[in-house]
Scaffold this motif. Structure first.
Motif, mmCIF file in Angstrom:
data_model
loop_
_atom_site.group_PDB
_atom_site.id
_atom_site.type_symbol
_atom_site.label_atom_id
_atom_site.label_comp_id
_atom_site.label_asym_id
_atom_site.label_seq_id
_atom_site.Cartn_x
_atom_site.Cartn_y
_atom_site.Cartn_z
ATOM 1 N N TYR B 47 41.986 35.295 86.482
ATOM 2 C CA TYR B 47 41.751 36.691 86.813
ATOM 3 C C TYR B 47 42.639 37.549 85.922
ATOM 4 C CZ TYR B 47 39.444 34.809 90.872
ATOM 5 O OH TYR B 47 38.599 34.119 91.677
ATOM 6 N N HIS B 50 42.212 42.601 81.424
ATOM 7 C CA HIS B 50 41.432 42.674 80.188
ATOM 8 C C HIS B 50 40.897 41.283 79.865
ATOM 9 C CE1 HIS B 50 43.238 46.576 79.663
ATOM 10 N NE2 HIS B 50 44.444 46.040 79.679
ATOM 11 N N PRO B 51 39.679 40.957 80.310
ATOM 12 C CA PRO B 51 39.148 39.620 80.021
ATOM 13 C C PRO B 51 38.983 39.374 78.522
ATOM 14 C CG PRO B 51 37.839 40.733 81.691
ATOM 15 C CD PRO B 51 38.774 41.746 81.140
ATOM 16 N N THR B 83 37.559 36.121 84.756
ATOM 17 C CA THR B 83 36.958 37.137 85.606
ATOM 18 C C THR B 83 37.844 38.379 85.598
ATOM 19 O OG1 THR B 83 36.372 35.287 87.024
ATOM 20 C CG2 THR B 83 35.887 37.478 87.856
ATOM 21 N N GLU B 84 37.195 39.526 85.613
ATOM 22 C CA GLU B 84 37.957 40.764 85.629
ATOM 23 C C GLU B 84 38.411 41.065 87.051
ATOM 24 O OE1 GLU B 84 35.870 43.980 83.848
ATOM 25 O OE2 GLU B 84 37.576 45.331 84.009
#
Lengths: 61, 227
Positions: B47, B50-51, B83-84
């Protein structure tokens, strides 16, 4: 006069130990002081305070 | 190997991986990982705020991560996904890291703290506490605490619901520490938690089910939950 630490003093490599206090190291910070060996944790008491809550232990002061 | 040790071994590995990722993905706004061991492979969900920065140019960084997971941590067949974070303001790690980055740029600690405080409260948190310590204005180190809203401090309740994140920076004058505590909006208030007495009194011994928690296919018989 005696000269200290120069001339013919030979530097030996550290002894390769198989057992004893010098072998039991914290796997997180590498210290040999205050290492918890219970449940084969091998984590020192200082790191334990930071990391044990994530292992499911409850850490009180 | 005993069941307790097996479980601890797994959790220890998870903690180590999390630590590595936290250091590696400092700038990407790292906010936690989910690691699930399955018989086929290991699913790692990162998580981040910024992905894009986790993945890197053409997947360079993510490839590096999965290689280290394989070689250094001995994880078989890691499947890394990013994942964002939906609300990064409610993640204490992310906010602590952002405060630290602001301090690095030379912004006043007071301004940064109030900015973060407002951001978190606007995101819907029940309460926030931000601690910044170090040589703030003088040569003598000090700790400044900024609070807003509610903050439970004691008991199991605080341990269970309050999320804590820490970060540190080395500036010219010395090291600075930042601690962010967030009381999330979805936590039930202490008066809202109620014991279902009727259900408990009707409970028989034969009704008690023993459930295995965190069984990921490898037989983690350690933690048991009674229902």
């Amino acid at each position: 006069m005696v000269e200290v630490g120069c001339g013919d003093v030979k530097q030996k490599p550290p002894k390769d130990r198989k057992f004893g206090k010098g072998v039991v190291k914290c796997r997180r910070c590498g210290t040999t002081v205050g290492v918890i060996r219970k449940y084969k944790l091998y984590i020192c008491r200082r790191c334990a305070n930071e990391i044990l809550p994530s292992l499911g232990f409850k850490v009180y002061e | 190997m005993s069941a307790v040790r097996q479980l601890l071994e797994k959790r220890k590995k998870k903690a180590e991986i999390e630590e590595y990722l936290r250091e590696k993905l400092k700038d990407a706004g790292f906010g936690g990982v989910d690691i699930i061991f399955t018989p086929i492979g290991t699913r790692v969900t990162i998580y981040a705020m910024h992905p894009g920065r986790v993945i890197g140019p053409r997947g360079k960084t993510i490839k590096e991560i999965s290689e280290t997971l394989m070689n250094k941590f001995g994880i078989e067949n890691p499947n890394v996904t990013v994942t964002e974070i939906e609300v990064p303001e409610l993640n204490p790690y992310v906010m602590a890291q952002r405060i630290v980055q602001a301090l690095e740029r030379g912004i006043r600690h007071r301004r940064v703290a109030f900015w973060a405080l407002r951001r978190i409260m606007d995101a819907g948190a029940r309460g926030v506490e931000i601690e910044i310590s170090g040589k703030l204005t003088s040569a003598r180190a000090r700790t400044e605490k900024y609070t807003a809203g509610l903050m439970p401090k004691s008991g199991d309740y605080a341990l269970q619901y309050v999320k804590v994140g820490k970060a540190s920076v080395l500036l010219k004058t010395g090291i600075f520490g930042v601690k962010v505590k967030i009381y999330p909006p979805d936590a039930p208030l202490p008066e809202e938690i109620k014991l279902d007495i009727e259900k408990l009194s009707n409970l028989k011994l034969s009704d008690v089910k023993v459930e295995v928690v965190e069984d990921n296919g490898q037989g983690g018989k350690g933690a048991k939950e009674e229902e």
